[in-house]
Design a protein around this motif. Structure first.
Motif, PDB file in Angstrom:
ATOM      1  N   SER A 104      75.401 -54.564  59.625  1.00 45.31           N
ATOM      2  CA  SER A 104      75.265 -55.983  59.301  1.00 45.31           C
ATOM      3  C   SER A 104      76.557 -56.765  59.450  1.00 45.31           C
ATOM      4  O   SER A 104      76.528 -57.964  59.697  1.00 45.31           O
ATOM      5  CB  SER A 104      74.730 -56.141  57.871  1.00 45.31           C
ATOM      6  OG  SER A 104      75.640 -55.572  56.949  1.00 45.31           O
TER       7      SER A 104
ATOM      8  N   LYS B 209      76.483 -64.719  71.716  1.00 43.46           N
ATOM      9  CA  LYS B 209      75.994 -64.012  70.530  1.00 43.46           C
ATOM     10  C   LYS B 209      74.564 -63.571  70.785  1.00 43.46           C
ATOM     11  O   LYS B 209      73.716 -64.370  71.197  1.00 43.46           O
ATOM     12  CB  LYS B 209      76.070 -64.914  69.297  1.00 43.46           C
ATOM     13  CG  LYS B 209      77.492 -65.251  68.855  1.00 43.46           C
ATOM     14  CD  LYS B 209      77.504 -66.090  67.580  1.00 43.46           C
ATOM     15  CE  LYS B 209      78.913 -66.206  67.000  1.00 43.46           C
ATOM     16  NZ  LYS B 209      79.845 -66.888  67.897  1.00 43.46           N
TER      17      LYS B 209
ATOM     18  N   GLN C 191      71.073 -61.261  69.454  1.00 44.09           N
ATOM     19  CA  GLN C 191      70.311 -60.674  68.351  1.00 44.09           C
ATOM     20  C   GLN C 191      69.149 -59.887  68.938  1.00 44.09           C
ATOM     21  O   GLN C 191      68.657 -60.185  70.030  1.00 44.09           O
ATOM     22  CB  GLN C 191      69.786 -61.758  67.413  1.00 44.09           C
ATOM     23  CG  GLN C 191      70.861 -62.521  66.663  1.00 44.09           C
ATOM     24  CD  GLN C 191      70.278 -63.581  65.757  1.00 44.09           C
ATOM     25  OE1 GLN C 191      69.067 -63.745  65.657  1.00 44.09           O
ATOM     26  NE2 GLN C 191      71.142 -64.326  65.082  1.00 44.09           N
ATOM     27  N   GLY C 192      68.687 -58.914  68.149  1.00 47.32           N
ATOM     28  CA  GLY C 192      67.642 -58.041  68.657  1.00 47.32           C
ATOM     29  C   GLY C 192      68.266 -56.964  69.520  1.00 47.32           C
ATOM     30  O   GLY C 192      69.483 -56.862  69.661  1.00 47.32           O
TER      31      GLY C 192
ATOM     32  N   GLU D  83      71.388 -51.027  68.788  1.00 47.26           N
ATOM     33  CA  GLU D  83      72.841 -51.033  68.647  1.00 47.26           C
ATOM     34  C   GLU D  83      73.519 -50.556  69.933  1.00 47.26           C
ATOM     35  O   GLU D  83      74.573 -51.061  70.317  1.00 47.26           O
ATOM     36  CB  GLU D  83      73.262 -50.157  67.462  1.00 47.26           C
ATOM     37  CG  GLU D  83      72.817 -50.706  66.116  1.00 47.26           C
ATOM     38  CD  GLU D  83      73.409 -52.082  65.834  1.00 47.26           C
ATOM     39  OE1 GLU D  83      74.610 -52.159  65.544  1.00 47.26           O
ATOM     40  OE2 GLU D  83      72.657 -53.076  65.917  1.00 47.26           O
TER      41      GLU D  83
ATOM     42  N   LYS E  29      73.551 -53.393  72.430  1.00 47.29           N
ATOM     43  CA  LYS E  29      74.617 -54.339  72.113  1.00 47.29           C
ATOM     44  C   LYS E  29      75.980 -53.775  72.507  1.00 47.29           C
ATOM     45  O   LYS E  29      76.856 -54.507  72.972  1.00 47.29           O
ATOM     46  CB  LYS E  29      74.596 -54.676  70.623  1.00 47.29           C
ATOM     47  CG  LYS E  29      73.408 -55.523  70.191  1.00 47.29           C
ATOM     48  CD  LYS E  29      73.404 -55.744  68.692  1.00 47.29           C
ATOM     49  CE  LYS E  29      72.191 -56.541  68.248  1.00 47.29           C
ATOM     50  NZ  LYS E  29      72.104 -56.654  66.771  1.00 47.29           N
TER      51      LYS E  29
ATOM     52  N   PHE F 155      67.422 -58.927  74.780  1.00 47.09           N
ATOM     53  CA  PHE F 155      67.618 -59.356  73.403  1.00 47.09           C
ATOM     54  C   PHE F 155      66.619 -60.456  73.050  1.00 47.09           C
ATOM     55  O   PHE F 155      66.267 -61.285  73.888  1.00 47.09           O
ATOM     56  CB  PHE F 155      69.052 -59.855  73.210  1.00 47.09           C
ATOM     57  CG  PHE F 155      70.095 -58.849  73.601  1.00 47.09           C
ATOM     58  CD1 PHE F 155      70.287 -57.706  72.841  1.00 47.09           C
ATOM     59  CD2 PHE F 155      70.863 -59.022  74.743  1.00 47.09           C
ATOM     60  CE1 PHE F 155      71.242 -56.760  73.199  1.00 47.09           C
ATOM     61  CE2 PHE F 155      71.817 -58.090  75.113  1.00 47.09           C
ATOM     62  CZ  PHE F 155      72.007 -56.956  74.344  1.00 47.09           C
ATOM     63  N   THR F 156      66.177 -60.450  71.812  1.00 48.76           N
ATOM     64  CA  THR F 156      65.208 -61.466  71.395  1.00 48.76           C
ATOM     65  C   THR F 156      65.834 -62.845  71.312  1.00 48.76           C
ATOM     66  O   THR F 156      65.132 -63.854  71.430  1.00 48.76           O
ATOM     67  CB  THR F 156      64.593 -61.097  70.037  1.00 48.76           C
ATOM     68  OG1 THR F 156      65.645 -60.888  69.082  1.00 48.76           O
ATOM     69  CG2 THR F 156      63.743 -59.841  70.149  1.00 48.76           C
ATOM     70  N   ASP F 157      67.158 -62.889  71.117  1.00 47.47           N
ATOM     71  CA  ASP F 157      67.826 -64.185  71.081  1.00 47.47           C
ATOM     72  C   ASP F 157      69.264 -64.030  71.565  1.00 47.47           C
ATOM     73  O   ASP F 157      69.960 -63.083  71.190  1.00 47.47           O
ATOM     74  CB  ASP F 157      67.826 -64.781  69.674  1.00 47.47           C
ATOM     75  CG  ASP F 157      68.304 -66.225  69.660  1.00 47.47           C
ATOM     76  OD1 ASP F 157      67.486 -67.118  69.922  1.00 47.47           O
ATOM     77  OD2 ASP F 157      69.506 -66.452  69.404  1.00 47.47           O
TER      78      ASP F 157
ATOM     79  N   ARG G 198      65.573 -67.384  74.253  1.00 45.48           N
ATOM     80  CA  ARG G 198      64.701 -66.757  73.265  1.00 45.48           C
ATOM     81  C   ARG G 198      63.675 -65.913  74.004  1.00 45.48           C
ATOM     82  O   ARG G 198      62.830 -66.443  74.723  1.00 45.48           O
ATOM     83  CB  ARG G 198      63.984 -67.808  72.429  1.00 45.48           C
ATOM     84  CG  ARG G 198      64.894 -68.706  71.610  1.00 45.48           C
ATOM     85  CD  ARG G 198      64.086 -69.787  70.925  1.00 45.48           C
ATOM     86  NE  ARG G 198      64.943 -70.822  70.337  1.00 45.48           N
ATOM     87  CZ  ARG G 198      64.530 -72.042  70.017  1.00 45.48           C
ATOM     88  NH1 ARG G 198      63.255 -72.396  70.230  1.00 45.48           N
ATOM     89  NH2 ARG G 198      65.368 -72.923  69.502  1.00 45.48           N
TER      90      ARG G 198
END
Length: 757
Positions: free
Chosen positions: A29, A276, A278-279, A282, A285, A678-680, A694
């Motif tokens: 996180s 940046k 998200q989704g 790891e 990313k 990635f979702t976002d 998105r």
């Protein structure tokens, strides 16, 4: 003082005043972007050397990585000071030592363990020597902290492999030649005053000498048995040792690795945080941010307090408030690294293109550079693709350079410089032939080379040069069009169709022709062309160069026979086996690795190919291919890069493709849609503008585009324009597990204008 250095000082001041500690990386996180970077990704090669675990700040002059044969090397050859041309040359090193003076050498080989590398810090334990090493970089300086376990005399050896060093008290200064005209300078000092100083010679120290010159010139600083910790800080310069000292004093105020590392970490988070996500997993990313970090390896900023050394004329220049950049391998980076920088760092891209124009002037020819390095333009590879960076940047809104000057330099580079690969000679017979006949002639098997300046190793590369020059001349026509030079625009647009002159309609491949206009037979597009296929192509085989018409894919579709035959030909490439053992294939084509059939994920001419289904009515196949290739070849592990990573040349493909779009044709301000992971994702375009992607429900299974909205409007085509996102915007994509085979058929991505009569 330019803004890069001001930003670093501001960050340092903020850290010192607030006492802020870098965020921890113990939990998912609270991970910052830099915490995802894995410099070890790709350090073990499939065949060639893909990546090095480089410690540096974004686009900075100072870069280091461990001095060893390769990742699996069992010994470190001293501690690094600077890498001058990434992947090739390092300068100076530092060797801490405890023990008898007879064990001293200019470079000491260390057994090591517990190595940890982050973009902003290097730590290692020299286990046999009992020395802990901690290191952090700034832009033109760095700091080491050495901790010693033994109660024995401590020595510090500084080496110049080919240059001169001198010592006075706790300070060592000098230089090392990189080539005959270019030197890198060093100024280093230790936190403690040494007890004695001298020159290393044959396992001993000459305490009478205070300077040394030549091969492996080495200076020794001797400290007492009670020394348990030793701080070293140093600056580097391409101007002088005095300037190296100024660079050090400007950037690093104390012998404190923690403070320098905090500043460096913050600098990296600022750069990587421009995107940046998200989704995603790891590991996805990690692959993303590691790839983005690789895009900052080059070019490097050479400006030092408003001045810079240029190897293009061997002089020191005032930079007039604009940083000067070099070490840009344009053959690789024009494809995606420059277009990525246009999006996330447009000011720097303006300065880089402006630097190209300065290089052209300084070389005295006013020819645009093709492979600018610290030592000047090495003219490696083929073609003149700096022209693509000019028109791509200009059409996407960059105005920080003189387009008229750029046009002249690009035109001269194409017309006056030879098209022969790896050569900076003036145009000659092959160039005259190209201008008259519209292709570079190939030699028949056994035919001897008679043209001067053709490299025995690199050859003519006739198909690669013909196709690459066709694209360059299309780019030139577009600049002429922007400048209102209608006749010249039409002239170069006609010449941009020269690829047709080597298209074999019977086979559907680009095929070498001799000087009499006859195709050369027999020819196997998989293997023929000698080592690296350079007799005909370059590094890759005929299957890869079949698609090397970036500016006019629409015409290529027609040449091959329409949409169905085009996509069948793409499928055939991915499904044609090597036809021999891997060792046989790679002994001929060592750059053609990362294979899926005849496709090579490991070399830059392949990067746009998976997106070509978009041009022929099968966008869903682009989506499938992209996800498959990313998952197969780019992973968060030691073998996670399939081929040479040339300063972002390959990594930018990963960044774009994971985001879900890609610039197939630099010069066309459009992007092809692929399959976002990635979702976002939010891309900071600067000036408060954000472009967001998105990808609803995106996952490993949900890789297919179901529908798209761009800025709230339904989009039924697999591409969008730069102008639609330049002011910020939202690309919203519904993802699903099955292909929507009717989405995206509204219109193919644009190709070159129709050839003038």
């Amino acid at each position: 003082m330019n803004k890069t250095w001001r930003n670093s000082l501001a960050l340092l001041a903020s850290i010192l005043v607030m006492g802020a500690c870098a965020p921890g990386a113990n939990t998912v996180s609270d991970r910052d972007p830099v915490d995802y970077v894995n410099p070890y990704m790709g350090n073990i090669s499939h065949l060639l050397v893909p990546t090095f675990p480089t410690v540096h700040l974004p686009n900075s002059m100072l870069r280091v990585y461990p001095e060893r044969a390769d990742f699996t090397g069992d010994r470190l050859g001293g501690l690094p000071v600077i890498v001058t041309n990434h992947r090739e040359r390092s300068a100076f090193n530092i060797c801490p030592y405890q023990g008898a003076e007879s064990g001293l050498k200019p470079v000491i080989a260390y057994s090591y363990d517990q190595e940890r590398i982050r973009p902003y810090r290097y730590q290692v334990y020299l286990d046999e020597a009992g020395i802990e090493v901690d290191y952090a970089p700034s832009h033109q300086s760095a700091v080491y902290a050495l901790s010693f376990e033994r109660q024995e005399p401590v020595y510090l050896v500084l080496n110049s492999r080919n240059g001169k060093l001198e010592v006075e008290g706790n300070a060592v200064s000098g230089y090392q030649y990189i080539d005959k005209k270019t030197k890198v300078f060093l100024y280093a000092e230790t936190e403690q005053e040494p007890e004695r100083i001298g020159v290393v010679s044959d396992g001993s120290i000459n305490y009478e000498a205070k300077s040394v010159e030549g091969t492996n010139a080495a200076i020794a600083l001797c400290f007492g048995k009670s020394t348990q910790r030793l701080g070293i800080r140093y600056g580097i310069s391409f101007i002088s040792a005095e300037q190296a000292q100024k660079n050090l004093k400007r950037e690093i105020a104390a012998y404190d690795v923690d403070v320098a590392a905090k500043v460096a970490r913050s600098t990296w988070n600022e750069a990587l945080g421009k995107i940046k996500v998200q989704g995603g997993t790891e590991d996805e990313k990690a692959v993303f941010y590691t790839s983005l970090y690789r895009c900052y390896e080059r070019p490097i900023c050479l400006s030092e307090d408003g001045r810079y050394y240029s190897a293009f004329d061997g002089q020191v220049h005032e930079d007039d408030g604009r940083p000067f950049y070099t070490d840009d391998w344009i053959w690789d980076t024009y494809r995606a690294t420059h277009p990525l920088r246009v999006l996330i760092d447009s000011d720097r891209e303006n300065d880089i293109i402006n630097s190209f124009l300065l290089m052209a002037e300084q070389m005295g020819t006013n020819w645009m550079p093709t492979f600018p390095e610290v030592t000047g333009d090495t003219r490696r590879m083929n073609s003149n693709h700096a022209v693509a960076t000019v028109i791509d940047g200009y059409r996407k809104g960059l105005r920080g350079f003189d387009l008229d000057k750029a046009y002249i330099a690009c035109k001269k580079g194409i017309e006056e410089k030879t098209l022969i690969p790896w050569s900076a000679a003036p145009a000659g017979w092959l160039d005259d032939f190209y201008k008259e006949h519209g292709y570079i002639p190939a030699l028949r098997p056994g035919e001897k080379e008679t043209v001067p300046n053709v490299s025995v190793w690199e050859k003519r590369q006739p198909i690669a040069v013909t196709l690459g020059t066709s694209y360059d001349e299309w780019c030139l026509s577009q600049i002429a069009q922007e400048l209102g030079k209608t006749d010249e625009a039409d002239y170069y647009l006609r010449r941009s169709y020269n690829y047709r002159n080597v298209f074999n309609s019977e086979t559907g491949f680009f095929h070498p022709k001799d000087k009499d206009g006859r195709f050369i037979y027999p020819l196997d597009y998989r293997y023929d062309g000698g080592l690296g296929a350079r007799d005909y192509y370059d590094e890759n085989n005929g299957y890869i160069y079949r698609w090397d018409v970036q500016h006019n894919i629409g015409d290529l579709v027609s040449l091959i026979g329409g949409n169905e035959r085009f996509t069948q030909a793409l499928d055939s490439m991915f499904n044609t086996p090597l036809g021999m053992s891997k060792w046989q294939f790679y002994s001929t084509l060592p750059d053609h690795t990362g294979n899926v059939g005849m496709f090579s994920m490991a070399n830059e001419p392949s990067l746009h190919i998976p997106y070509l289904y978009n041009y022929a009515g099968k966008p869903w196949m682009t989506q499938k291919r992209i996800r498959t290739l990313l998952n197969q070849w780019f992973r968060n592990d030691l073998m996670g890069v399939p081929g040479d990573e040339d300063g972002g040349g390959m990594s930018a493909f990963v960044v774009f493709s994971q985001l879900g779009f890609y610039p197939v044709t630099p010069g066309f301000p459009v992007y092809n849609i692929g399959s976002p992971m990635f979702t976002d994702a939010k891309i900071d375009l600067g000036n408060g503008k954000v472009f967001e992607i998105r990808a609803n429900h995106a996952s490993p299974e949900n890789k297919y585009v179901q529908s798209v909205k761009l800025n709230g409007v339904e989009l039924d085509q697999p591409w969008f324009s730069h102008k639609d996102i330049a002011g910020g915007g939202v690309l919203e994509i519904e993802m699903g597990p099955r292909a929507n085979k009717v989405w995206g058929l509204g219109a193919p991505p644009p190709s070159a204008d129709k050839m003038p009569e």
